[in-house]
Design an enzyme around this catalytic site. Structure first.
Site: not given
Length: 377
Positions: A135, A206, A342
């Site tokens: 991420h 997210h 996502e």
């Protein structure tokens, strides 16, 4: 003697211009609210912005991490409840490790062995997920916020400059994310970015959803449909193997709506590796066309969520690692108390030439749109 009513100048103008009704409606439309959310460790101020529409739907977003803090939508009886997980204050987000509600990047999802090669140069990234990179750090950055509301609804623009070499990624990357709340009960997210050096990019939000309301039990009876007939299997470290596999005859087949928990504990190797669902689905629509990617429904509340995107993939995650997180308003978030949808390019794309490219070059513009649309039935 009668007193004259306390009439505003705006109202008098509307009356004398014989356009009183539309003008009064415009005057009555609530403005985006801004309040202090807290201060970072180095003393910078983070703010919380509240967007509302004519239906009473409310989205709260902080410029810390470009994070969706709260999203209140009605059930079939008109009762508003918050359908995303979150924390009460900035400290929760600063300490949190689950990326709750955040804008994630520079590369959302995983990069194998925290390394990739671009233009003959190998870039070594932080290993923050075992041996992998996950991420990036946009969720811990303070973004610059600007109210860009217009006739279509209230909108918040967030910008951030990720400097060349930040987290070892190449290129000065200028990122803009615009959150817009429409009167159709849509939270629309537009992402754009430019770079001055070849780089890779993959951005997403997210948010953790529970259509019954945040903290109100697990999501196993909520139903899901994904417009994808293929997914990308993973290895033991949740990195795609490179295979693109059919969902037919597997627990990953959500081409027709099914309860999230109906097959989640079946004897399936991919489910064991992900501890449930934590995989990327290959969307059937053509990339760059805003299309329906997924639809979720809670039979008890009647809330429905439709996810539309221009991205080629969507990561469906069932909160398998939520472990008693202390959430907002005293709620506790246990395993499978929420799901994530996502929208994204595929995980580890820089290391898989057969996946859609995530390379961004100078002179190009990264553009992506995702819409979370709410309704009831």
């Amino acid at each position: 003697m009668l007193k004259r009513p306390n009439t505003s100048i705006a109202t008098l103008f509307c009356f004398f211009a014989i356009i009183s009704v539309p003008c009064l409606q415009a005057e009555a439309k609530s403005k985006m609210q801004k309040q202090l959310f807290g201060k970072t460790e180095d003393g910078q101020q983070a703010d919380l912005y509240t967007l509302t529409n004519k239906n009473g739907v409310e989205a709260q977003i902080t410029n810390y991490g470009g994070t969706v803090v709260s999203l209140k939508v009605p059930d079939r009886n008109g009762k508003l409840d918050d359908v995303v997980l979150g924390y009460d204050n900035l400290e929760g987000y600063a300490a949190g490790k689950a990326y709750i509600g955040a804008t994630v990047g520079r590369y959302a999802n995983r990069i194998a062995h925290a390394a990739f090669t671009l233009d003959g140069v190998t870039y070594a990234l932080a290993k923050n997920d075992g041996d992998n990179h996950l991420h990036g750090g946009f969720n811990k950055r303070l973004w610059t916020a600007k109210d860009v509301s217009g006739p279509a609804g209230q909108a918040l623009e967030l910008t951030y400059l990720s400097k060349d070499g930040e987290e070892s990624f190449p290129g000065n990357l200028s990122v803009k994310v615009v959150y817009a709340l429409t009167d159709k009960n849509e939270l629309k997210i537009d992402y754009t970015a430019t770079t001055d050096k070849d780089t890779v990019i993959n951005l997403t939000n997210h948010a953790y959803f529970n259509l019954a309301g945040q903290g109100n039990g697990d999501i196993l009876q909520q139903q899901l449909m994904i417009t994808a007939d293929r997914f990308t299997p993973v290895d033991a470290t949740s990195i795609p193997t490179g295979e693109i596999r059919s969902v037919k005859g597997t627990p990953f087949d959500f081409t027709t709506a099914a309860a999230i928990g109906a097959r989640i504990d079946q004897e399936d190797q991919q489910l064991k590796l992900g501890h449930g669902y934590d995989h990327n689905w290959v969307l059937s629509s053509e990339p760059r066309a805003l299309s329906l990617a997924a639809q979720a429904y809670d039979p008890l509340s009647g809330r429905m969520l439709e996810v539309l995107t221009t991205e080629p993939g969507i990561q469906f995650y069932t909160g398998n690692f939520l472990d008693g997180i202390q959430g907002r308003n005293g709620k506790v978030y246990n395993r499978r108390y929420a799901f994530c949808l996502e929208t994204q390019h595929f995980p580890d794309s820089p290391n898989h030439p057969n996946f859609p490219s995530t390379v961004l070059k100078p002179g190009q513009r990264f553009q992506s749109t995702t819409v979370y649309k709410f309704s009831t039935k």
